[in-house]
Design an enzyme around this catalytic site. Structure first.
Site, PDB file in Angstrom:
ATOM      1  N   ASP A 383       0.866  -1.172   0.000  1.00 53.86           N
ATOM      2  CA  ASP A 383       0.000   0.000   0.000  1.00 53.86           C
ATOM      3  C   ASP A 383       0.907   1.228   0.000  1.00 53.86           C
ATOM      4  O   ASP A 383       2.045   1.156   0.464  1.00 53.86           O
ATOM      5  CB  ASP A 383      -0.882  -0.038   1.259  1.00 53.86           C
ATOM      6  CG  ASP A 383      -1.872   1.107   1.301  1.00 53.86           C
ATOM      7  OD1 ASP A 383      -2.395   1.473   0.240  1.00 53.86           O
ATOM      8  OD2 ASP A 383      -2.103   1.637   2.396  1.00 53.86           O
ATOM      9  N   ASP A 732      -2.515  -0.845   5.920  1.00 55.29           N
ATOM     10  CA  ASP A 732      -2.852  -0.350   7.257  1.00 55.29           C
ATOM     11  C   ASP A 732      -4.341  -0.075   7.430  1.00 55.29           C
ATOM     12  O   ASP A 732      -4.817   0.072   8.543  1.00 55.29           O
ATOM     13  CB  ASP A 732      -2.060   0.921   7.573  1.00 55.29           C
ATOM     14  CG  ASP A 732      -2.346   2.050   6.572  1.00 55.29           C
ATOM     15  OD1 ASP A 732      -3.004   1.775   5.549  1.00 55.29           O
ATOM     16  OD2 ASP A 732      -1.916   3.183   6.812  1.00 55.29           O
ATOM     17  N   ASP A 736      -7.546  -2.682   3.285  1.00 55.65           N
ATOM     18  CA  ASP A 736      -6.456  -3.617   3.004  1.00 55.65           C
ATOM     19  C   ASP A 736      -6.698  -4.996   3.612  1.00 55.65           C
ATOM     20  O   ASP A 736      -6.045  -5.970   3.230  1.00 55.65           O
ATOM     21  CB  ASP A 736      -5.132  -3.070   3.561  1.00 55.65           C
ATOM     22  CG  ASP A 736      -4.726  -1.758   2.913  1.00 55.65           C
ATOM     23  OD1 ASP A 736      -4.895  -1.655   1.693  1.00 55.65           O
ATOM     24  OD2 ASP A 736      -4.259  -0.855   3.622  1.00 55.65           O
TER      25      ASP A 736
END
Length: 1058
Positions: A383, A732, A736
């Protein structure tokens, strides 16, 4: 309500009705159409009877509780393993045989029952650990429920209900939201009460800053980030208040889809690469054991089944059940010998030690197998927001006016966090602030509603992240020379901002709105003069400006050239993925000259109507602009270089916009300078529309996927796994979590990560540092190499045990090793050295090698051949020492006759079953320590009398396996180049194992249990002489291996040069 997860997976049970029901695209419909569809009036809300009817249709506004597997199914699942099933069968058969032999009583009965009970104990402990790990699997779903709102302010029956439980909401409810509220369901914004509305939805969508919301329709095909007229359950209002219409509740919300996706992902979790290899090994072992057992029976069938030939046909069959049972016990002993019973315990211990090492490097492993899986990671899907970047807005550059109107000054600003002491302004002279820079600092400090506090070692922003970043800039700029030094050195974290606010008191605020795209404040300076300070979108502020302030504070007309220069600077900063804000002020405020916040003042009436703000913010004096961004972490670039050197590809998957993500990827080295990224940077939707998605993923180098929704992330991870990649996914946010669950290794951020992400992950980064992943991968590779060392060691030991039993059966001599002894060796004696091999020092170039493929063999053909040779020697040595004791009075000069035992010929030993027919055979008593072993029946010499020979066989086996652990220090390196003291833990473990062996030899009770006796000095000398050659044999085999691999490498290099 997005299409983000509508068609992902298949809902079960009660959720089926939600997925089948067609979703009304409220984001693409006008407010009146939404009212009509949901049969509700915004002013009065739903009627009570409507609420009940809808609750019966849609259910409560709650996330489903998926029923986990029952405890019994989890227990049974632990036995769905080939090695475990072989052990279980061996234990059951051993128990039955022990029970059958129990009528004889005596000491051998205890020995017989020890073996099955120990095996059962191993299986129970293994099942307990497995069930404990499985029962923790669904915690991510529980954490997801905690981010839901508990109460909502609702209008029903024309009345306002301020604290209705959020679970009671139904589609069509009218809800009021205000600053700080957590959104209770997915809702359509129908009316803005404040001039602006902003929500923090990054944890759901991956956006790096708060999002402006409106009540205007958007296109029906818009992705979740583009639905500006929708607010989503679990997100938070950071600015403004509004009226909303509930469109989806419970599992129908975007967060409900994430919940379902986590559940689906958890159902498809796969075994780790090592587990798969061990399963394959177990299946091969089953076949080998079956073949060897069948062979043993065929060789020995003559002992328990005899017949005579009459007229050419076999007749008069005689069957000995006792001898049949005896050879059946040998088959069980083979199974026990072939299975490395201690392997699961040693693997668990090694992985646990690995987690401690990783914890020291800030990688907290939640699931033990993840340690091993990290070692073969081939792709890291990361990410962007909060992982590669700090998730903290920071000013990267600001532009001020120069000495002339067309001369601009640019300043670069260091620092990536909200810490005012993190970084500085390049080329900045403290205190030397000219009038133009002072005005920039004043606007940034006063036209600002944010705050920053220090919490432990972190600096936390309160309010808008962009405004917090501006306050940090003010602190880095410092104060002008004429300022009060005492104020500047205040203990207040934002002392410079406080100084500006003390000098110019704010008396009115012109709130930001989406039309003029700016915010203004009216201030009263200490001299009593009123000023208007404005910040906002550069183009809008510049459009309403007619003058510019120069370096010395003088004001000149804003001409075409100046405007062009400012817009050129804006373009340069925007293409660098900076979010730009313009600053301006106005001193001529006749309407506000006498205004001091009094509600009766005419100016106050102007402020009550936001439509007047544009006229108030006109004829401005432009002073400069700043560029902000969510900056990359300083250490990330080197970490990505390390990944490239280690053969690991990095793919960035983010919910943020494409331009920002591309700029960050260029900066941190995901893309090389000058690289054409046309085919390497796609939005999530563009990727899903590709005809051949797998070909896109096979491209070498880095890849970027922007504007990605949860289902896009999952699809990418799923396709990569289908291609045989071992995928580590970092993240986070709530968005996700499904992909973290689906990946081979889910890695969550410990500081910025949501609880949902942490619970769905296999590993948590305590410092949110991407480079920690690279360190953890290196540690994982070292651990895997060490695990390979002790797996090879234990398997080679087991091959030796199998060879020993097979040779015993093939030669027809008495049984030299009984199952309980083999179990002791496999579990206890082999355990410490195998565990100590986990402490082998890591190779220096471990992160300069490509990752192993998940389908790479655990043991190569050459290594297998080596250990077959070693195993054959182990078999010959253990059987050989047994034969030597019975047939030789001395061996290689070592006197063995001191105990007074009777010597027999090899022929007699191999035909011991016919002892009863021998003429004049006698067996003398012999000594074993303080014991004297005598025989009523001379033929007992080959059964009860074999106790000394068995002890010698067991001691040789233990000694050989200790020496063999030294061989396992390196796969092909000589002990001369990698001596034993490189791993002092191994030397200690060998001492412990020998100590345990001495314990069972010299403690009478234990000696009886294991059917052994103490040995004399000469007998120990014989043990060492027979055992030591295993080192010499493996050294020769390693030399051959090194020579062969060296010649192969030179041949390949010649072929390449040709």
């Amino acid at each position: 309500m997005g299409k983000g997860g509508e068609d992902y997976g298949k809902r079960e049970n009660s959720s089926t009705k939600d997925s089948d029901r067609e979703v009304f695209p409220a984001w693409a419909k006008e407010v009146q159409e939404c009212e009509k569809h949901f049969d509700v009036k915004i002013k009065s809300g739903l009627r009570s009877d409507d609420v009940e009817r809808r609750r019966n249709i849609y259910g409560s506004n709650e996330l489903e509780k998926h029923e986990g597997a029952s405890i019994w199914s989890l227990i049974l699942e632990q036995f769905n393993d080939t090695l475990v099933r072989i052990l279980l069968a061996a234990a059951v058969i051993s128990f039955v045989l022990a029970w059958y032999d129990g009528d004889e009583g005596g000491e051998m009965e205890i020995t017989a029952f020890v073996e099955p009970l120990v095996i059962f104990l191993i299986l129970i402990v293994n099942a307990f650990v497995g069930v404990w790990q499985e029962s923790n699997a669904e915690k991510a779903l529980e954490a997801l429920k905690e981010i839901q709102s508990e109460h909502a302010s609702v209008i029903r029956d024309n009345n306002k209900i301020p604290n209705l439980p959020a679970k009671d909401l139904v589609p069509g409810d009218i809800v009021e939201l205000k600053v700080g509220d957590k959104v209770p369901a997915d809702m359509r914004v129908v009316e803005l009460i404040s001039s602006t509305l902003r929500l923090e939805q990054g944890s759901l969508t991956g956006e790096s800053e708060a999002v402006n919301k409106t009540n205007k329709v958007v296109h029906e095909d818009t992705d979740i980030q583009g639905k500006r007229c929708m607010v989503f359950a679990g997100t938070t209002v950071v600015n403004g208040n509004c009226i909303c219409l509930v469109t989806q509740t419970g599992m129908g919300t975007e967060i409900g889809k994430v919940h379902q996706q986590i559940h689906v992902a958890s159902q498809s979790e796969e075994d780790t690469p090592l587990k798969k290899k061990l399963n394959e090994f177990g299946e091969a072992l089953t076949m080998i054991i079956g073949l060897i057992c069948a062979l043993v029976w065929l060789i020995n069938v003559k002992y328990f089944l005899t017949w005579e030939y009459v007229d050419g046909w076999p007749k008069n069959f005689k069957f000995s059940f006792e001898k049949c049972t005896y050879y059946f016990e040998i088959a069980v002993a083979l199974a026990v010998a072939a299975i490395p019973e201690g392997l699961p315990a040693v693997i668990t211990t090694c992985l646990a030690l690995g987690t401690r090492k990783m914890a020291q490097k800030n990688a907290l492993v939640r699931k033990l197998p993840s340690v091993e899986t990290l070692g073969c990671t081939t792709v890291i899907c990361s990410d962007k927001t909060g992982t590669l970047t700090t998730n903290q807005m920071a000013v990267a550059k600001f532009v001020a006016m120069g000495q002339a109107s067309d001369k601009l000054r640019a300043f670069k600003v260091d620092g990536t966090t909200y810490n005012p002491f993190d970084g500085k302004i390049q080329g900045w002279l403290a205190g030397a602030m000219d009038a133009n820079l002072q005005m920039i600092a004043k606007i940034a400090a006063i036209c600002n509603d944010a705050g920053i506090t220090q919490s432990e070692h972190k600096y936390v922003a309160h309010g808008m992240p962009t405004e917090a970043a501006l306050k940090v800039l003010v602190e880095k700029m410092g104060l002008p020379e004429r300022s009060d030094v005492q104020s500047a050195s205040s203990t207040n974290l934002l002392s410079c901002c406080k100084w500006w606010n003390d000098n110019d008191r704010r008396i009115a605020t012109l709130e930001f709105d989406r039309d003029r795209k700016s915010m203004g404040v009216v201030v009263n300076s200490s001299s009593g003069k009123k000023s208007l300070l404005v910040k906002g979108a550069v183009e809008n502020v510049l459009e309403r400006s007619s003058k510019v302030q120069l370096l010395d504070g003088s004001v000149v007309q804003l001409d075409h050239n100046t405007r062009t220069s400012i817009l050129q600077s804006l373009h340069e900063m925007s293409t660098g993925a900076l979010r730009c804000l313009g600053f301006a002020y106005k001193d001529e405020l006749p309407v506000f000259e006498t205004y001091d916040g009094d509600e009766d003042h005419p100016a106050h009436q102007l402020l009550l109507n936001p439509s007047n703000y544009s006229s108030i913010e006109s004829e401005l004096v432009f002073v400069g602009l700043v560029g902000l961004r969510d900056p990359p972490r300083g250490e990330v670039r080197q970490a990505i270089e390390d990944c490239r050197a280690a053969g690991i590809r990095v793919m960035v998957i983010t919910g943020d916009n494409k331009n920002t993500a591309e700029a960050i990827c260029h900066e941190i080295g995901v893309f090389q300078p000058g690289e054409d990224i046309t085919s390497k940077s796609l939005t999530g939707r563009e990727f899903m529309d590709l005809h051949d998605q797998k070909s896109h993923l096979r491209q070498s180098g880095g890849l970027l996927f922007s504007r990605a929704e949860p289902r896009h992330k999952q699809e990418i991870v799923k396709l990569l796994k289908e291609e045989g990649e071992v995928v580590a996914m970092t993240g986070d946010g709530v968005n996700d979590a499904p992909a973290l669950k689906l990946a081979d290794i889910g890695i969550a951020m410990g500081i910025a990560g949501t609880e949902v992400a942490k619970e769905a992950s296999d590993m948590v980064l305590a410092d949110d540092n991407f480079s920690t992943i690279v360190a953890a991968v290196g540690e994982g590779r070292s651990i895997y190499n060490n695990m390979k060392a002790f797996i090879r060691y234990m398997i080679s030991s087991n091959i030796g045990e199998v060879a020993s039993i097979f040779l015993t059966a093939a030669l027809g001599i008495p049984e030299g090793l009984i199952p309980v002894q083999l179990l002791w060796v496999n579990l206890v004696t082999d355990g410490p050295p195998a565990t100590a091999l986990g402490f082998n020092p890591p190779e220096k170039n471990v992160m300069r090698k490509p990752p192993r493929r998940s389908d790479d063999s655990l043991i190569s053909a050459w290594i297998l051949f080596r250990y077959l040779v070693i195993g054959l020697y182990v078999g010959l040595a253990t059987v050989g020492v047994f034969i030597i004791w019975y047939t030789y009075g001395s061996f290689l000069g070592i006197d063995l006759s001191g105990d007074g035992h009777t010597l027999v010929t090899y022929s007699q030993l191999s035909n011991w079953g016919q002892c009863q027919s021998w003429q004049n055979f006698t067996a003398s008593p012999f000594t074993a320590g303080a014991q004297v072993i005598s025989f009523d029946n001379p033929c007992d010499y080959f059964q009860g009398g074999k106790v000394k020979a068995m002890t010698l066989s067991l001691s040789v086996l233990v000694a050989i396996e200790m020496f063999n652990s030294l061989n396992a220090l390196s796969e092909d390196g000589s002990l001369l180049t990698m001596p034993p003291w490189v791993n002092p833990w191994l030397l200690l473990a060998m001492s412990v194992s020998f100590g345990l062996h001495f314990l069972i030899l010299y403690v009478p009770f234990l000696a009886r249990v294991f059917g052994i006796v103490p040995l004399s000095f000469n007998e120990w000398l014989l043990v060492l002489v027979v055992a030591f050659p295993v080192i010499l044999i493996d050294e020769v085999l390693k030399l051959v291996g090194r020579s062969t691999s060296g010649s192969l490498r030179s041949t390949r290099s010649k072929q390449k040069s040709e």
